[in-house]
Design an enzyme around this catalytic site. Structure first.
Site, PDB file in Angstrom:
ATOM      1  N   GLU A 100       0.846  -1.202   0.000  1.00  0.00           N
ATOM      2  CA  GLU A 100       0.000   0.000   0.000  1.00  0.00           C
ATOM      3  C   GLU A 100       0.879   1.250   0.000  1.00  0.00           C
ATOM      4  OE1 GLU A 100      -2.486   1.638  -0.448  1.00  0.00           O
ATOM      5  OE2 GLU A 100      -4.310   0.910   0.478  1.00  0.00           O
ATOM      6  N   ASP A 101       0.292   2.359  -0.403  1.00  0.00           N
ATOM      7  CA  ASP A 101       1.038   3.620  -0.363  1.00  0.00           C
ATOM      8  C   ASP A 101       1.013   4.229   1.036  1.00  0.00           C
ATOM      9  OD1 ASP A 101      -1.701   4.094  -0.520  1.00  0.00           O
ATOM     10  OD2 ASP A 101      -1.574   5.648  -2.048  1.00  0.00           O
ATOM     11  N   ASP A 104      -4.003   5.437   6.540  1.00  0.00           N
ATOM     12  CA  ASP A 104      -4.484   6.685   7.132  1.00  0.00           C
ATOM     13  C   ASP A 104      -5.515   6.326   8.211  1.00  0.00           C
ATOM     14  OD1 ASP A 104      -5.369   9.303   7.517  1.00  0.00           O
ATOM     15  OD2 ASP A 104      -6.470   9.389   5.639  1.00  0.00           O
ATOM     16  N   PHE A 154      -1.756  16.047   4.422  1.00  0.00           N
ATOM     17  CA  PHE A 154      -2.159  15.407   3.180  1.00  0.00           C
ATOM     18  C   PHE A 154      -0.963  15.474   2.235  1.00  0.00           C
ATOM     19  CE2 PHE A 154      -4.052  14.917  -0.961  1.00  0.00           C
ATOM     20  CZ  PHE A 154      -4.882  13.831  -0.734  1.00  0.00           C
ATOM     21  N   ARG A 167       0.647  12.250  -8.998  1.00  0.00           N
ATOM     22  CA  ARG A 167       1.175  10.890  -8.756  1.00  0.00           C
ATOM     23  C   ARG A 167       2.581  10.743  -9.329  1.00  0.00           C
ATOM     24  NH1 ARG A 167      -3.156   7.651  -7.011  1.00  0.00           N
ATOM     25  NH2 ARG A 167      -5.154   8.095  -7.982  1.00  0.00           N
TER      26      ARG A 167
HETATM   27  P1  IMP Z   1      -7.457   4.840   4.693  1.00  0.00           P
HETATM   28  O1  IMP Z   1      -8.509   3.861   4.269  1.00  0.00           O
HETATM   29  O2  IMP Z   1      -8.076   6.059   5.339  1.00  0.00           O
HETATM   30  O3  IMP Z   1      -6.373   4.253   5.544  1.00  0.00           O
HETATM   31  O4  IMP Z   1      -6.826   5.441   3.405  1.00  0.00           O
HETATM   32  C1  IMP Z   1      -6.087   4.724   2.516  1.00  0.00           C
HETATM   33  C2  IMP Z   1      -6.049   5.373   1.148  1.00  0.00           C
HETATM   34  O5  IMP Z   1      -6.407   6.762   1.179  1.00  0.00           O
HETATM   35  C3  IMP Z   1      -4.646   5.319   0.630  1.00  0.00           C
HETATM   36  O6  IMP Z   1      -4.406   4.124  -0.052  1.00  0.00           O
HETATM   37  C4  IMP Z   1      -4.581   6.547  -0.267  1.00  0.00           C
HETATM   38  O7  IMP Z   1      -5.022   6.218  -1.555  1.00  0.00           O
HETATM   39  C5  IMP Z   1      -5.542   7.530   0.359  1.00  0.00           C
HETATM   40  N1  IMP Z   1      -4.832   8.523   1.200  1.00  0.00           N
HETATM   41  C6  IMP Z   1      -4.772   8.582   2.544  1.00  0.00           C
HETATM   42  N2  IMP Z   1      -4.012   9.626   2.960  1.00  0.00           N
HETATM   43  C7  IMP Z   1      -3.581  10.245   1.836  1.00  0.00           C
HETATM   44  C8  IMP Z   1      -2.738  11.387   1.587  1.00  0.00           C
HETATM   45  O8  IMP Z   1      -2.211  12.068   2.492  1.00  0.00           O
HETATM   46  N3  IMP Z   1      -2.536  11.701   0.280  1.00  0.00           N
HETATM   47  C9  IMP Z   1      -3.078  11.003  -0.755  1.00  0.00           C
HETATM   48  N4  IMP Z   1      -3.858   9.922  -0.568  1.00  0.00           N
HETATM   49  C10 IMP Z   1      -4.110   9.553   0.711  1.00  0.00           C
END
Ligand code: IMP
Length: 175
Positions: A100-101, A104, A154, A167
Site C-alpha cells: 500500500e502507499d 491513514d 495530506f 502521482r
Molecule cells: P485509509 O482507508 O483512510 O487508511 O486510506 C487509505 C487510502 O487513502 C490510501 O491508499 C490513499 O489512496 C488515500 N490517502 C490517505 N491519505 C492520503 C494522503 O495524504 N494523500 C493522498 N492519498 C491519501
C-alpha cells in the site's frame, strides 16, 4: 483544499525514498527466505512504490493488482471503502504481501486484510505500506512494515494523488 505545484514542500526526497526501500526490502528478503510471495498492489496509489519495492525483492514473486477507493476528490477519507476491482487468484496456502502507499484511517487496510482472511486460508499475510499516518487511525490496524511515519498532513507524489494529480512527482510533498 486546492493544491498547486509551486506551493508544495518536499517531505521525503528521492534519495530518502530509495534508502527506505532498501531497508524495507532487506527485511522482507530476510522474512521470506526465498519462499514464493504473491504481492498485491493496491492501485492506484501504491503502483510506484510497489514497482520499486518488488525490484529489490529476491524471492520468486507474482504480482496482482486490485483497486479500492475511499477518497474521491477530497483530502479526507469518505469513511467507506469502495472495492472497484478486487479480483484475485487462489491465495490458499500462499505467502501474501499487501503493498500500500499509505495507511491513514486504516479502513482500507482493514477491509483488505479481512477480505483476504474471509476468502482464503493463506500461509501468511503481511502488510507493507510506504507511509503510516498513525495519528489519523480510526480502526485498530498496524502495517507489519512501513517506511515513514507521518503526521496529519495530506501528502502527494510518488504515486499519491490529490484529485488524480501529482502521482508522477518523484518525491513526497505536502502543502
Ligand atoms: P485509509 O482507508 O483512510 O487508511 O486510506 C487509505 C487510502 O487513502 C490510501 O491508499 C490513499 O489512496 C488515500 N490517502 C490517505 N491519505 C492520503 C494522503 O495524504 N494523500 C493522498 N492519498 C491519501
Amino acid at each position: 483544499m486546492d493544491i498547486k505545484l509551486e506551493e508544495l514542500k518536499i517531505l521525503f526526497d528521492e534519495k530518502q525514498i530509495r534508502e527506505k526501500i532498501k531497508e524495507l526490502s532487506a527485511k522482507l528478503n530476510k522474512l521470506y527466505k526465498g519462499e514464493e510471495v504473491i504481492a498485491i498492489c493496491a492501485l492506484k496509489g501504491a503502483v510506484i512504490f510497489a514497482s520499486d519495492l518488488i525490484r529489490e525483492l529476491n524471492m520468486p514473486l507474482r504480482i496482482e493488482f486490485i483497486r479500492l477507493s475511499s477518497y474521491g476528490s477530497s483530502t479526507k477519507s469518505s469513511g467507506k471503502v469502495n472495492a472497484v476491482d478486487i479480483k484475485l487468484p487462489d491465495l490458499n496456502e500462499k505467502n501474501v504481501l499487501i503493498i500500500e502507499d499509505i495507511v491513514d484511517t486504516g479502513l482500507t487496510a482493514k477491509f483488505l486484510v479481512d477480505f483476504i482472511h474471509m476468502n482464503f486460508h493463506v500461509k501468511s499475510l503481511k502488510f507493507c505500506s510506504l507511509l503510516d499516518k498513525k495519528v489519523t487511525r480510526k480502526v485498530e490496524i498496524e502495517p507489519d512494515f512501513y517506511g515513514f511515519d507521518i503526521d496529519d498532513k495530506f501528502v502527494v507524489g510518488y504515486g499519491l494523488d490529490y484529485d488524480e494529480h501529482y502521482r508522477n512527482l518523484p518525491y513526497i510533498a505536502y502543502k
